[in-house]
Design a protein around this motif. Structure first.
Motif, PDB file in Angstrom:
ATOM      1  N   UNK A  27      32.025  33.984  49.560  1.00 18.24           N
ATOM      2  CA  UNK A  27      31.353  34.831  48.711  1.00 18.24           C
ATOM      3  C   UNK A  27      32.817  35.788  47.884  1.00 18.24           C
ATOM      4  N   UNK A  28      33.660  35.857  48.780  1.00 18.01           N
ATOM      5  CA  UNK A  28      34.862  36.725  48.276  1.00 18.01           C
ATOM      6  C   UNK A  28      35.462  35.575  47.470  1.00 18.01           C
ATOM      7  N   UNK A  29      35.671  34.442  47.887  1.00 16.49           N
ATOM      8  CA  UNK A  29      36.531  33.531  47.148  1.00 16.49           C
ATOM      9  C   UNK A  29      35.766  33.450  45.622  1.00 16.49           C
ATOM     10  N   UNK A  30      34.558  33.070  45.571  1.00 10.09           N
ATOM     11  CA  UNK A  30      33.987  33.088  44.364  1.00 10.09           C
ATOM     12  C   UNK A  30      34.284  34.454  43.522  1.00 10.09           C
ATOM     13  N   UNK A  31      34.175  35.775  44.000  1.00  7.42           N
ATOM     14  CA  UNK A  31      34.663  36.879  43.500  1.00  7.42           C
ATOM     15  C   UNK A  31      36.031  36.987  42.668  1.00  7.42           C
ATOM     16  N   UNK A  32      37.032  36.386  43.574  1.00  2.55           N
ATOM     17  CA  UNK A  32      38.222  36.526  43.074  1.00  2.55           C
ATOM     18  C   UNK A  32      38.388  35.749  42.135  1.00  2.55           C
ATOM     19  N   UNK A  33      37.711  34.425  41.950  1.00  5.19           N
ATOM     20  CA  UNK A  33      37.754  33.503  40.986  1.00  5.19           C
ATOM     21  C   UNK A  33      37.309  34.158  39.707  1.00  5.19           C
ATOM     22  N   UNK A  34      36.046  34.703  39.702  1.00  4.73           N
ATOM     23  CA  UNK A  34      35.266  35.378  38.667  1.00  4.73           C
ATOM     24  C   UNK A  34      36.435  36.472  38.078  1.00  4.73           C
ATOM     25  N   UNK A  35      37.052  37.235  39.090  1.00  5.15           N
ATOM     26  CA  UNK A  35      37.859  38.116  38.374  1.00  5.15           C
ATOM     27  C   UNK A  35      38.979  37.552  37.806  1.00  5.15           C
ATOM     28  N   UNK A  36      39.752  36.526  38.211  1.00  5.20           N
ATOM     29  CA  UNK A  36      40.917  35.662  37.720  1.00  5.20           C
ATOM     30  C   UNK A  36      40.256  35.246  36.379  1.00  5.20           C
ATOM     31  N   UNK A  37      39.409  34.552  36.275  1.00  8.04           N
ATOM     32  CA  UNK A  37      38.780  34.058  35.091  1.00  8.04           C
ATOM     33  C   UNK A  37      38.621  35.090  33.822  1.00  8.04           C
ATOM     34  N   UNK A  38      38.271  36.281  34.319  1.00  6.80           N
ATOM     35  CA  UNK A  38      37.797  37.285  33.392  1.00  6.80           C
ATOM     36  C   UNK A  38      39.036  38.055  32.979  1.00  6.80           C
ATOM     37  N   UNK A  39      40.211  38.016  33.600  1.00 11.19           N
ATOM     38  CA  UNK A  39      41.272  38.991  33.410  1.00 11.19           C
ATOM     39  C   UNK A  39      41.857  38.278  32.307  1.00 11.19           C
ATOM     40  N   UNK A  40      42.632  39.146  31.542  1.00  9.62           N
ATOM     41  CA  UNK A  40      43.624  38.701  30.451  1.00  9.62           C
ATOM     42  C   UNK A  40      44.818  38.329  31.249  1.00  9.62           C
ATOM     43  N   UNK A  41      45.721  37.305  30.701  1.00  7.08           N
ATOM     44  CA  UNK A  41      47.062  37.229  31.249  1.00  7.08           C
ATOM     45  C   UNK A  41      47.873  38.654  31.491  1.00  7.08           C
ATOM     46  N   UNK A  42      48.390  38.926  32.737  1.00  2.00           N
ATOM     47  CA  UNK A  42      49.094  39.952  32.782  1.00  2.00           C
ATOM     48  C   UNK A  42      48.024  41.108  33.362  1.00  2.00           C
ATOM     49  N   UNK A  43      46.864  40.668  33.353  1.00  2.00           N
ATOM     50  CA  UNK A  43      45.900  41.780  34.043  1.00  2.00           C
ATOM     51  C   UNK A  43      46.071  41.713  35.430  1.00  2.00           C
ATOM     52  N   UNK A  44      45.371  43.007  36.154  1.00  2.00           N
ATOM     53  CA  UNK A  44      45.637  43.426  37.579  1.00  2.00           C
ATOM     54  C   UNK A  44      44.351  43.452  38.209  1.00  2.00           C
ATOM     55  N   UNK A  45      44.252  43.161  39.382  1.00  2.00           N
ATOM     56  CA  UNK A  45      42.808  43.488  40.372  1.00  2.00           C
ATOM     57  C   UNK A  45      43.268  44.337  41.391  1.00  2.00           C
TER      58      UNK A  45
END
Length: 250
Positions: free
Chosen positions: A118-136
């Motif tokens: 579930x953590x991996x899926x969330x990380x993936x969803x955040x990566x895909x939602x972020x603009x290039x150069x965006x931060x988490x």
């Protein structure tokens, strides 16, 4: 009486009893965002609670977007930050993230997910939602078998009290918080008693960093994003401006 996570009374205690620490967290987040060159645009707060960080983001000129699994916290957040978009739902599969410049998940939000996948899926969803150069920006409890967490705590105020008993199962990688709240009811002499049990996952720091890097994030450990608590690790994960992760989308 047993409650779901962050039921009515614990949401009340969170709102009235932890506002000061939330303001400190917000200042740190705003400084981090500015340091990353992100001074405008949509920022998503995952596990937004009662909206303390969303209020600071909105006041600073960001488009504040939040999500929380507790309907009681969502209600308080909507009252506190009427200009923000706040969604009620469970991460990572119950909510579709919008396109964002940055994301935050402060207060060990990721450790509340059921397991590593579930953590991996969330990380993936955040990566895909972020603009290039965006931060988490997020924090979590890092495992340390040599220093298990087993303790009790108590906080009180004239209108409420909260006690917690924390125990850690080192072998199985989880930590349990048994929380009891006492809340003075308006117009009455007694306090209402409620109980909750929160089980959170505990991961080695290297495992979480590996999940981020596998997706394509560049990872940096940063100073604490919130209160400096034992074994809480804070990370800043940046989506590169031009990179395609293995098995991912550019």
């Amino acid at each position: 009486m047993s409650e779901p996570l962050y039921g009515e009374d614990l949401a009340f205690v969170q709102h009235v009893g932890f506002a000061k620490s939330a303001r400190g967290t917000a200042r740190t987040i705003l400084t981090r965002l500015a340091g990353a060159g992100i001074e405008s645009g949509r920022v998503a707060d995952l596990g937004c609670g009662d909206g303390g960080l969303l209020a600071a983001l909105s006041a600073a000129g960001y488009e504040a977007w939040g999500v929380d699994a507790s309907p009681h916290l969502v209600e308080r957040a909507r009252e506190s930050v009427p200009g923000a978009t706040i969604v009620s739902g469970a991460l990572p599969d119950g909510v579709q993230l919008p396109k964002i410049r940055a994301a935050t998940a402060v207060g060990e939000v990721l450790t509340y997910l059921e397991d590593g996948t579930a953590v991996e899926r969330l990380i993936r969803s955040v990566y895909d939602a972020l603009d290039p150069g965006g931060v988490f920006l997020f924090d979590f409890i890092a495992s340390d078998p040599s220093a298990p967490m087993n303790y009790q705590s108590w906080r009180d105020d004239p209108d409420w009290a909260m006690g917690a008993e924390v125990t850690e199962n080192v072998a199985d990688g989880w930590l349990e918080r048994r929380i009891v709240t006492f809340r003075r009811m308006e117009g009455e002499l007694h306090y209402r008693r409620r109980e909750e049990s929160h089980r959170v996952r505990v991961y080695p720091q290297s495992v979480v960093e590996g999940m981020l890097e596998t997706v394509g994030f560049e990872v940096t450990r940063v100073a604490s994003l919130g209160p400096a608590l034992p074994r809480r690790v804070a990370l800043q994960a940046t989506r590169p401006r031009s990179a395609t992760p293995a098995g991912g989308t550019p």
